[in-house]
Design an enzyme around this catalytic site. Structure first.
Site: not given
Length: 473
Positions: A192, A196, A214, A248
């Site tokens: 994410g 967070v 990741e 990502c």
């Protein structure tokens, strides 16, 4: 439907009891679970495609190629290779230590928590699980609440293929995730964003729980002015269009020599027209933005940019649609450079030299991947030696994720810990060192016991007198 918060500790306890029972230890049992995962992905593919179409507007071909197919292939290959991965190792040691039987056992860490994102929810939920299964761990899967149809589907289909006391889905949002993070786990795998990730890292620190993070970040593209600009544009645009740029490893911004900028823009327009002859707004081959909030975020970035929008993508907020948009002459401090774009907006930053491009990249947090378009080996080597990133890809975008033998990881702000195939297995595996000292060794061990004679001291401290080779720079 959210998992009742009161049941979450009980779920964790049940999984931990299963792990302690030894059920997950046999290699054959783990292989069966991996094949079950492959069967689930294959048998339920239509439901999965429908769910991701509803949640994300994902084209079916993209789901089959980049999500379902990857899960099936990697689960099957992991099952095939598992006996080799899990084999006990006997390291080469000095002759006098061989009677001790130095051994490295491959031990599962225990019960894992896997928190997955919304953008590629199938592969990014089950790729970490493949490693957990292979290693012999039990696991809770926490899919994203931003893909509610998919998350609910997992709650329905996972128990059809797996024992719920071994692998379990927990659904919900912040309250449910917060409850999960109050508990002690043997490993947490989070995919994410950095904000967070910091919350998860703080929660994990209370229990000294190891983490894999990741994350992402702004993955830049550097184009050597001598490279084929048309080909670079085609490959960059394709990488940016996957899942509407919501991945990502999407190219985040392009650094190109100033006098090549307009040529690059023309090439982008050419290939956009080729990919989407009628535009991407209504194309079934182009995904939607995940939520109203993210759509507003992207349109806000565009409204504040000081760059020049040269390929203006149409927008339909009611359907969360946004066509690919190219912005030229983006400079330091622009809205499009504030944060990871994570959408179909591509800023072009003109530079005057390769060194300036490298300096621009190095002035920012280390990206998850750095893309470089060049046929010049010295330029490639310069970028490798003078930059840092999780990965570096030459002359393409996105395609590196298809190479299952390569480790996938970030560095610094883009995360830490490795995954994919054996690298994911290693993540959930404790290398448990061992020796077995024979009784017959006792005469050789006598010198370690006090009181020490001068001869014993000389023998015990011999390493201090190790010859050091001469060297100079």
């Amino acid at each position: 439907m959210a998992t009742p918060i009161s049941t979450i500790p009980k779920i964790r306890d049940a999984l931990r009891a299963t792990f302690r029972s030894g059920l997950t230890r046999p290699i054959a049992w783990r292989q069966h679970q991996l094949y079950q995962l492959a069967r689930m992905a294959q048998n339920e593919q239509e439901l999965i495609c429908d769910a991701l179409k509803k949640d994300l507007g994902k084209p079916k071909t993209e789901v089959l190629m980049a999500e379902i197919g990857c899960v099936i292939e990697r689960a099957v290959k992991s099952a095939e290779q598992l006996p080799v991965w899990a084999k006990t190792e006997y390291p080469e040691v000095a002759d006098w230590q061989k009677p001790w039987k130095p051994t490295v056992y491959k031990a599962p860490r225990g019960t894992a928590l896997i928190i997955s994102p919304w953008n590629y929810p199938m592969i990014l939920t089950f790729q970490p699980l493949i490693g957990a299964i292979a290693a012999g761990c039990t696991a809770v899967l926490k899919p994203s609440e931003l893909v509610p149809t998919f998350s609910q589907l997992l709650d329905e289909i996972v128990p059809k293929y797996f024992d719920p006391n071994v692998y379990r889905v927990v659904n919900g949002a912040v309250p449910e995730t917060s409850k999960l993070l109050e508990l002690q786990w043997d490993h947490i795998f989070y995919t994410g964003n950095g904000r967070v990730a910091r919350i998860i890292a703080r929660a994990a620190a209370k229990h000294l729980t190891p983490l894999t993070l990741e994350l992402g970040g702004k993955s830049p593209v550097i184009i050597d002015s001598a490279y084929d600009i048309d080909l670079a544009a085609k490959r960059i645009l394709w990488g940016k269009c996957n899942n509407a740029g919501q991945i990502c490893v999407a190219p985040d911004y392009v650094l190109v020599q100033r006098d090549k900028q307009d040529e690059l823009i023309k090439a982008f327009q050419k290939h956009y027209d080729s990919f989407f002859p009628k535009g991407a707004l209504d194309s079934p081959l182009f995904g939607s933005i995940v939520s109203d909030l993210h759509h507003k975020r992207l349109t806000s970035l565009l409204s504040r940019t000081k760059g020049e929008i040269v390929l203006k993508g149409r927008s339909d907020a009611s359907r969360r649609r946004l066509e690919p948009t190219i912005v030229k002459n983006v400079a330091e401090g622009d809205s499009l450079l504030e944060e990871e774009v994570f959408g179909p907006v591509l800023p072009i930053v003109p530079v005057d030299s390769l060194n300036q491009a490298v300096d621009f990249v190095n002035a920012r947090s280390h990206p998850l991947v750095l893309y470089v378009f060049s046929d010049n080996e010295s330029i490639k080597q310069q970028v490798v030696s003078e930059t840092q990133s999780g990965g570096i890809v030459f002359n393409d975008t996105f395609q590196q994720v298809a190479v299952r033998e390569l480790p996938f990881a970030g560095v610094g702000e883009s995360g830490y810990g490795y995954q994919v195939m054996k690298h994911t297995y290693d993540t959930y595996t404790q290398l448990r060192s061992s020796i077995d000292m024979p009784r017959e060794a006792e005469p050789h061990l006598a010198i370690r016991y006090p009181p020490h004679s001068e001869e014993a001291v000389q023998a015990l401290t011999a390493a201090v007198r190790t010859p050091i080779p001469s060297s100079r720079l």
